[in-house]
Design an enzyme around this catalytic site. Structure first.
Site, PDB file in Angstrom:
ATOM      1  N   ILE A 135       0.738  -1.239   0.074  1.00 58.90           N
ATOM      2  CA  ILE A 135      -0.073  -0.170   0.103  1.00 58.90           C
ATOM      3  C   ILE A 135       0.886   1.300  -0.145  1.00 58.90           C
ATOM      4  O   ILE A 135       0.786   2.051   1.019  1.00 58.90           O
ATOM      5  CB  ILE A 135      -0.878   0.122   1.144  1.00 58.90           C
ATOM      6  CG1 ILE A 135      -1.391  -1.398   1.545  1.00 58.90           C
ATOM      7  CG2 ILE A 135      -2.145   0.929   0.900  1.00 58.90           C
ATOM      8  CD1 ILE A 135      -2.473  -1.396   2.625  1.00 58.90           C
ATOM      9  N   ASP A 136       1.656   1.426  -1.182  1.00 53.84           N
ATOM     10  CA  ASP A 136       2.571   2.686  -1.292  1.00 53.84           C
ATOM     11  C   ASP A 136       3.361   3.023  -0.106  1.00 53.84           C
ATOM     12  O   ASP A 136       3.716   4.027   0.017  1.00 53.84           O
ATOM     13  CB  ASP A 136       1.193   3.813  -1.455  1.00 53.84           C
ATOM     14  CG  ASP A 136       0.698   3.930  -2.717  1.00 53.84           C
ATOM     15  OD1 ASP A 136       1.336   3.320  -3.635  1.00 53.84           O
ATOM     16  OD2 ASP A 136      -0.249   4.540  -2.773  1.00 53.84           O
ATOM     17  N   ALA A 137       4.023   1.854   0.354  1.00 53.93           N
ATOM     18  CA  ALA A 137       5.182   2.428   1.496  1.00 53.93           C
ATOM     19  C   ALA A 137       6.432   1.929   0.432  1.00 53.93           C
ATOM     20  O   ALA A 137       6.299   1.251  -0.463  1.00 53.93           O
ATOM     21  CB  ALA A 137       4.888   1.485   2.362  1.00 53.93           C
ATOM     22  N   GLY A 180       4.275   8.143  -1.192  1.00 56.04           N
ATOM     23  CA  GLY A 180       4.126   6.981  -0.356  1.00 56.04           C
ATOM     24  C   GLY A 180       5.020   7.495   0.778  1.00 56.04           C
ATOM     25  O   GLY A 180       5.756   8.222   1.019  1.00 56.04           O
ATOM     26  N   ARG A 234      -2.754   2.832 -11.420  1.00 54.45           N
ATOM     27  CA  ARG A 234      -2.521   4.192 -11.840  1.00 54.45           C
ATOM     28  C   ARG A 234      -2.246   4.527 -12.901  1.00 54.45           C
ATOM     29  O   ARG A 234      -1.971   5.716 -13.445  1.00 54.45           O
ATOM     30  CB  ARG A 234      -1.499   4.900 -10.491  1.00 54.45           C
ATOM     31  CG  ARG A 234      -2.014   4.350  -9.105  1.00 54.45           C
ATOM     32  CD  ARG A 234      -1.515   5.533  -8.234  1.00 54.45           C
ATOM     33  NE  ARG A 234      -1.972   5.061  -6.941  1.00 54.45           N
ATOM     34  CZ  ARG A 234      -1.349   4.379  -6.082  1.00 54.45           C
ATOM     35  NH1 ARG A 234      -0.053   4.266  -6.136  1.00 54.45           N
ATOM     36  NH2 ARG A 234      -1.954   3.728  -5.001  1.00 54.45           N
TER      37      ARG A 234
END
Lengths: 608, 389
Positions: free
Chosen positions: A223-225, A375, A407
């Site tokens: 999740i975008d880390a 992120g 995206r």
């Protein structure tokens, strides 16, 4: 009205002012006059043949954009003009006055015919686009390969570009801004755009080129880390300084007393303790470059008492001064960077102290590429545990693969591939929207023996095993975002301040508050049947209190500690019991009493 | 262990029969099912109302906020999503999209033509809908002209209609007569009649009912499982039930208040459950029926249809604190004081306010230790141990 149907209506700023017989002639004359400068270039003229209407707009709030005028299939901007501009003989304003470029608003744009490229020009064209990139704003056009992204991503990317920490000013050492972020070792991006040159962003860069691999890493980058390389962080990747200036002054009071910059003595009210003032010199102001801990004192100051005390029998005013020292923010520590002491026009002494806090990237800090791929750091991993290629190269950042497909930020991948080519050839690549050459990039990569798609074989950093799938890797311009730093947000508490009225824990980070246990959370506990957990949460961890109650009257009783006697204020009886309840309930009871309502508490079972 | 309800027992019996189980095997199956059934039962102290509320509320966040319009479908538009849900739960007296499903009596209506005719006749038609009043104020005369095409579309008899209108118009005019092969009515007024009065009279005449059922705006005939069903926009159950052509056992309206008024509280309870579950079904959300049953039972438990609002069941709560914590806090506290109400502290909110363990879940167990009794118990236990030695 009927007799005027053959004539064309003329509106100025939306209101009808008259009729015209020959609209084509009017248009021609208007254009000539606007292009020779008789009429202001910001006035727009639009003629609609089908509805027989002419709109002339002169009001504010219309968005206009410049276009090159085309006549008979030839742009009015000639090679000669361009040469003159390059020599500095004419400028933008001259182009407009000479009728080479004109401003078109949304309404006039309806009936013009614009060519995108000079090669496309036909005799029918009326205007020529200055550049394809000109449809973007400055910030958006600075993103390389932006035309390969979704429109929404371009917008997001531009928004994040503005939040990046870089080198905003070169004289930051001399300035006393309230807040200022400065990035250590900012770099010129590997893939540039033409707009970069125009606004000379390379003189105040706000990015660093990081080698980014797209692969999972033990779930730390879901999740975008991001997973950061500890080695890169130690080599000052993403490191920045946070400057904050604090201001304090020696105030004068109407009674003639003043504040005083000094080390507060022990008899001051609110004295903090010797240890807290150790960094102050004898004038009460901190020494330069001394380390200040979280919430530490930077200016020692004492103030006169709030109320002027009466003269005692001996005619001496006993002055009890208060400690009103200036402290830095509770969550920040830092070094004293710069002092600034002066006097204001009325002679009041003023001190400004600038504190520098080094911000090393840590878990929770926000980073972003230019393609709206923001992120936070999920883990900072030791360099020896990072995956590596056969040449021993280790990425600075590992980005989770799930952030790409949904995206559709293909621009980011292209920038990465182009960046790789740049690091091989040593020449910057132009990534300007619509004027870039990605085939050239692929060719360059293949020439140096790399896969054209930017993938490479990796080996696990922990086991040394080869990773079966080739991993996409390449350098990307990364920036640190100045808002949303973990240090400004992290907070926890056990005991702490309570509200004055209800004695419940305070709310919010500023007041060192607790996490809210709200209505829905309470309902969740009720539906799980955990009554005692709920009881603990709302009583023991909040505002429990033991109250004395008269068993006969049912109202709060009095405890006279001096006579060691508990009695009811109404019946004076001594049939008193303790009740464990919440302070909030006590407030409710007293509010009811103040309304003239007599709430009676009937006491049931008693536990000794 | 609780015994199985008859319905489940029957099902188990049928299953055992189909598999030809022996009696021993059947008993074993029943034991297993009984165990499972007992595990599925709520325990004492479970906050089932709150669980129901959460189970409805959480999926409710996914419902659409606005009404959906299905273009081109043969359905009368019904509010769906949050709007309709709040209409049901609040038991509003006026539905935003009232709608009826009219089943037809097969003995009277046999062909599609019959059905279509009845369907068209159900729509409320006024004089204005099938004709036009033409005013000539200078000569003080008014002409009512009937639109033959419209009359034909509605399967109405032209002669009958115009006579009906002719008969039901009265007052103000000096003379009236038919004209134009009995498709027009001419009215003559006295020269001194104020124009205002003529216009007023015409507005009144426009509303003369010609055929159909009041409040029903549109009807659609559709075929469902080999029979004709009429869907209506607008609802008037009382009047529609008077027709002989319909099947009065199955004809329903989606207006809860009307259902309650005409068919009674049991029908209203069923309607609440039906339309409540329908909203979730339409949005593709699965919730357990029992949550809806609990809500519907609560809404109809005292013989009235009451919504979950401050004028409904929430306002009828006994505890003043529970009422005050919902809406209009000061009003409820003041009234409680005026009426000398007693707070029994039985509910959950009340105990949270006062700061006591709540009366549900583990908090339902009330245990207090009697120290003297405890001492006695310890002594007795010691004696027993000594004896055993």
């Amino acid at each position: 009205m009927t007799k005027n149907t053959k004539k064309t209506k003329v509106y100025v700023n939306g209101s009808l002012i008259g009729f015209h017989d020959d609209p084509e002639k009017l248009k021609k004359e208007f254009m000539i006059k606007r292009r020779d400068g008789t009429i202001d270039p910001q006035i727009n003229f639009s003629y609609f043949k089908d509805t027989k209407e002419i709109f002339i707009n002169t009001d504010s709030g219309r968005i206009q954009r410049p276009l090159i005028i085309v006549e008979n299939g030839k742009p009015k901007l000639t090679e000669e003009n361009i040469a003159q501009i390059k020599e500095g003989k004419i400028d933008w304003h001259d182009l407009i006055v000479k009728g080479i470029v004109e401003y078109i608003d949304a309404e006039e744009e309806e009936n013009i015919y614009v060519a995108l490229e000079e090669a496309d020009l036909t005799p029918e064209h009326t205007h020529l686009e200055i550049s394809g990139t000109a449809i973007f704003s400055f910030v958006t056009a600075m993103i390389p390969f932006i035309e390969h992204n979704l429109a929404g991503k371009a917008l997001h990317g531009a928004k994040q570009y503005k939040q990046g920490i870089g080198l905003p000013v070169a004289n930051y050492n001399l300035r006393m801004d309230t807040e200022l972020h400065v990035l250590y070792y900012p770099q010129i991006p590997l893939v540039k755009t033409r707009v970069d040159d125009i606004i000379k962003i390379e003189k105040r860069p706000l990015v660093q080129n990081a080698v980014v691999a797209i692969m999972p890493y033990e779930g730390f980058n879901i999740i975008d880390a991001y997973v950061f390389n500890k080695g890169s962080v130690d080599r000052a990747f993403g490191r920045s300084s946070y400057y904050r200036a604090y201001k304090t002054l020696e105030r004068r009071y109407p009674s003639g007393q003043t504040d005083k910059f000094t080390i507060p003595t022990e008899d001051c009210i609110g004295h903090k303790g010797e240890e807290d003032y150790k960094n102050l010199d004898e004038t009460g102001i901190v020494n330069i470059e001394s380390f200040i801990d979280k919430g530490g004192v930077i200016v020692g100051k004492t103030s006169p008492p709030r109320f002027v005390e009466e003269v005692s029998d001996f005619g001496v005013v006993s002055e009890e001064r208060r400690d009103t020292s200036e402290c830095i923010k509770k969550h920040l520590h830092g070094y004293v960077d710069r002092l600034f002491i002066t006097e204001m026009t009325d002679g009041t002494k003023l001190a400004k102290i600038k504190i520098r806090t080094p911000l090393i990237p840590e878990t929770g800090d926000k980073f972003s590429s230019h393609h709206a791929q923001k992120g936070v750091i999920g883990a900072v991993v030791p360099e020896e545990d990072m995956p590596f290629t056969s040449s021993g190269m280790k990425p600075d950042i590992i980005l989770g693969p799930h952030s790409i497909p949904s995206r559709m930020t293909l621009g980011q991948l292209l920038e990465s591939v182009a960046g790789k080519a740049v690091s091989l050839t040593g020449e910057q690549i132009d990534g300007t929207a619509y004027y870039n050459d990605k085939e050239y990039v692929f060719k360059q990569l293949e020439e140096f023996g790399f896969r054209y798609d930017g993938k490479e074989v990796f080996y696990s950093g922990k086991t040394g095993e080869k990773i079966e799938m080739p991993i996409f890797v390449g350098p990307l311009a990364y920036q640190r975002l100045n808002t949303h730093l973990a240090i400004n947000k992290i907070q926890a508490r056990d005991k702490g301040p309570v509200q004055l009225l209800t004695r419940q824990p305070t709310e919010g980070k500023q007041k060192e508050g607790g996490q809210k246990f709200g209505e829905m959370e309470g309902e969740a506990l009720v539906s799980h049947g955990t009554a005692m957990t709920l009881y603990e949460k709302l009583m023991d961890s909040s505002d429990e209190i033991f109250l004395l109650f008269c068993e006969d009257c049912g109202i709060p009783a009095t405890n006279d500690k001096i006579r060691n006697k508990k009695f009811c204020p109404i019946c004076k009886g001594e049939n008193i019991s303790y009740i464990k309840t919440s302070y909030g309930f006590k407030v409710l009871l007293y509010e009811l009493i103040s309304m003239g309502i007599f709430p009676k508490i009937l006491i049931g079972d008693k536990i000794d | 262990m609780k015994e199985l309800p008859e319905k489940i027992l029957e099902k188990v019996g049928k299953y055992a029969e189909s598999k030809k189980f022996s009696d021993y095997k059947k008993q074993k199956l029943i034991d297993v099912v009984t165990q499972g059934y007992n595990q599925g039962l709520v325990c004492k102290g479970d906050a089932m109302g709150l669980i129901a509320a959460q189970s409805i509320g959480e999926p409710g966040t996914q419902l659409t906020l606005r009404t959906k319009h299905y273009a081109g479908s043969q359905e009368v538009s019904v509010g769906s999503g949050i709007q309709r849900l709040s209409e049901i739960v609040d038991a509003r007296s006026f539905s935003k999209h009232p709608q009826m499903t009219v089943y037809l009596n097969k003995e009277i209506i046999k062909t599609k033509k019959d059905a279509q005719k009845f369907c068209n006749n159900l729509v409320y038609v006024t004089a204005d809908d099938i004709g036009e009043f033409q005013e000539d104020f200078y000569n003080r005369n008014v002409v009512y002209k009937i639109d033959e095409q419209k009359v034909e579309d509605l399967f109405l008899d032209k002669e009958e209609i115009i006579t009906l209108i002719f008969d039901s118009i009265d007052g103000l005019y000096t003379s009236k007569r038919f004209s134009g092969k009995k498709t027009q009515i001419n009215f003559l007024f006295d020269k001194n009649t104020p124009l205002y009065d003529i216009r007023k009279a015409i507005i009144k005449w426009k509303k003369i009912p010609v055929s159909g059922c009041k409040k029903i705006e549109e009807t659609i005939l559709s075929e469902k499982e080999n029979e004709y069903v009429i869907l209506t926009k607008g609802s008037n159950l009382k009047e529609v039930l008077k027709y002989e052509e319909i099947d009065s056992y199955r004809t329903v309206t989606n207006d809860l208040a009307e259902t309650y008024k005409i068919l009674g509280v049991e029908a209203a309870r069923h309607a609440v459950v039906k339309y409540f579950l329908q909203v979730f079904e339409e949005n593709g959300i699965a919730i357990d029926n029992r949550h809806a049953y609990l809500l519907a039972d609560l809404m109809t438990s005292n013989g009235l249809l009451q919504g979950v609002v401050r004028t409904g069941i929430t306002g009828a709560k006994k505890s003043p604190f529970a009422r005050a914590s919902f809406e209009e806090t000061t009003k409820h506290l003041l009234n409680a004081a005026l009426n000398r109400e007693r707070e029994e502290l039985n509910g959950i909110v009340e105990n949270i306010i006062v700061g006591q363990p709540i009366n549900s879940g583990t908090g339902i167990v009330k245990l207090t230790l009697d120290p003297k009794g405890f001492e006695k118990m310890v002594k007795a236990k010691k004696k027993m141990e000594e004896k055993n030695k």
